[in-house]
Motif scaffolding. Sequence first.
Motif, PDB file in Angstrom:
ATOM      1  N   TYR A   1      69.032  40.276  40.362  1.00 53.55           N
ATOM      2  CA  TYR A   1      68.451  39.595  38.840  1.00 53.55           C
ATOM      3  C   TYR A   1      68.452  41.186  37.534  1.00 53.55           C
ATOM      4  O   TYR A   1      68.254  40.662  36.739  1.00 53.55           O
ATOM      5  CB  TYR A   1      67.080  39.458  39.172  1.00 53.55           C
TER       6      TYR A   1
ATOM      7  N   PRO B   1      60.024  30.568  43.820  1.00 51.94           N
ATOM      8  CA  PRO B   1      61.261  29.938  42.602  1.00 51.94           C
ATOM      9  C   PRO B   1      60.734  28.246  43.133  1.00 51.94           C
ATOM     10  O   PRO B   1      60.417  27.384  42.152  1.00 51.94           O
ATOM     11  CB  PRO B   1      62.121  30.530  43.392  1.00 51.94           C
TER      12      PRO B   1
ATOM     13  N   ALA C   1      61.136  34.641  41.242  1.00 51.36           N
ATOM     14  CA  ALA C   1      62.906  35.249  40.974  1.00 51.36           C
ATOM     15  C   ALA C   1      63.110  36.223  42.180  1.00 51.36           C
ATOM     16  O   ALA C   1      63.434  36.380  43.428  1.00 51.36           O
ATOM     17  CB  ALA C   1      63.910  35.255  40.380  1.00 51.36           C
TER      18      ALA C   1
ATOM     19  N   ILE D   1      67.386  32.529  37.175  1.00 49.39           N
ATOM     20  CA  ILE D   1      67.394  32.438  38.769  1.00 49.39           C
ATOM     21  C   ILE D   1      68.818  31.441  39.207  1.00 49.39           C
ATOM     22  O   ILE D   1      69.569  31.749  39.766  1.00 49.39           O
ATOM     23  CB  ILE D   1      66.219  31.262  39.587  1.00 49.39           C
TER      24      ILE D   1
END
Length: 386
Positions: free
Chosen positions: A231, A320, A313, A221
């Motif tokens: 990601y 988060p 995330a 993250i």
Amino acid sequence: MSASRRLLILGSTGSIGTQALDIVRRSPDLELVGLSAERSWEPLVQQAIDHGVDRIALVDPDAAARAGEAWTDGEVLVGPEGLVRLVLESGADLVLNALVGSAGLGPTVATLGEGIDLALANKESLVVGGELVMQLAEATGAQILPVDSEHSALHQLLAGESPGAVEKLIVTASGGPFRGRSRAELQEVTVAQALKHPTWAMGGKISIDSATLMNKGLEVIEAHHLFGTPYDRIEVVVHPQSIIHALISLTDGATLAHMGYPDMRVPIAFALHHPERMDLPVAPLDLAALGSLTFEPVDHDAFPCLRLARDAAIAGGTAPCVLNAANEVAVHAFLNDRLGFLGIPAVIEGTLERLDPAPIRAFETLYEADREAREIAAELVGSYTV
């Protein structure tokens, strides 16, 4: 670089803080203007005396009161407000945030809001408030210099590359003390076993995060926010020797690695002296003596925390923040023998299921999500038998 850099260290009695002070001792161009700790007032006062600092802050009011009685040569600031005051009033050019947990977010915001450069060792600042924190840094022009060994490595690897040339960021994980164990074998592990990290000496919370691999989830993250990388282009690979700290894959098929013996003074010194490097008493890498470096995939069944972090995330918003708060509660319960090791991911997953991610409109949204998540996680801890 200016002739002298005025440095404030938050969390100076912890592992990162004490190693940073070792660097300060070797750096005539760093002037220490303040120190803080959560409640370890005796070592903090000693550090202030040793380094000629006349302002310190302690988050814990009892500890602050005792420090004030024992040390009359300077000023003791109290509570989270005291930390923020220390940042705002110290005249620092650079703040090292080495606090543990979401308590680091307030001082991060205060630092960047003032346009002061931030050497960041507090993962949770970016995990909890990443979007807002990065916007704030951009608005004031303050630099964020990562102190985590993995992010420092990525920062250095990416420096010479255009964003379009970078295919993937690869973060390495030692695998922690339970690498190779199956989920069933983790059922009975003890706190003492979980605290025994194979390569790094760290505080309790970070050692447990390393044992569950949650620290890698938090680092994914953090990397996403620091380097603006999606990601699906951030990977984690297990590398037990902890010699390669991170790699980047480029579009031409090349992969660059940042290597060195595990010594946190290297990334700390890089952040405190950036863009220059300093001489450190760290041995150069002897590849022949190492012989071989090995790599393996993450076992997501035995270590579900990395998956939970990635899912939170991707869900975005307050997820988060909820993940982090639930993890802090669960780890604290495990350290106090109120929760089994596998209860940690169970409490986190249960908390995430109970709280839908909400969009983040302001820091207030985060504080509210953090509070709610802690309540739910504490309730779930109570319902698990050790």
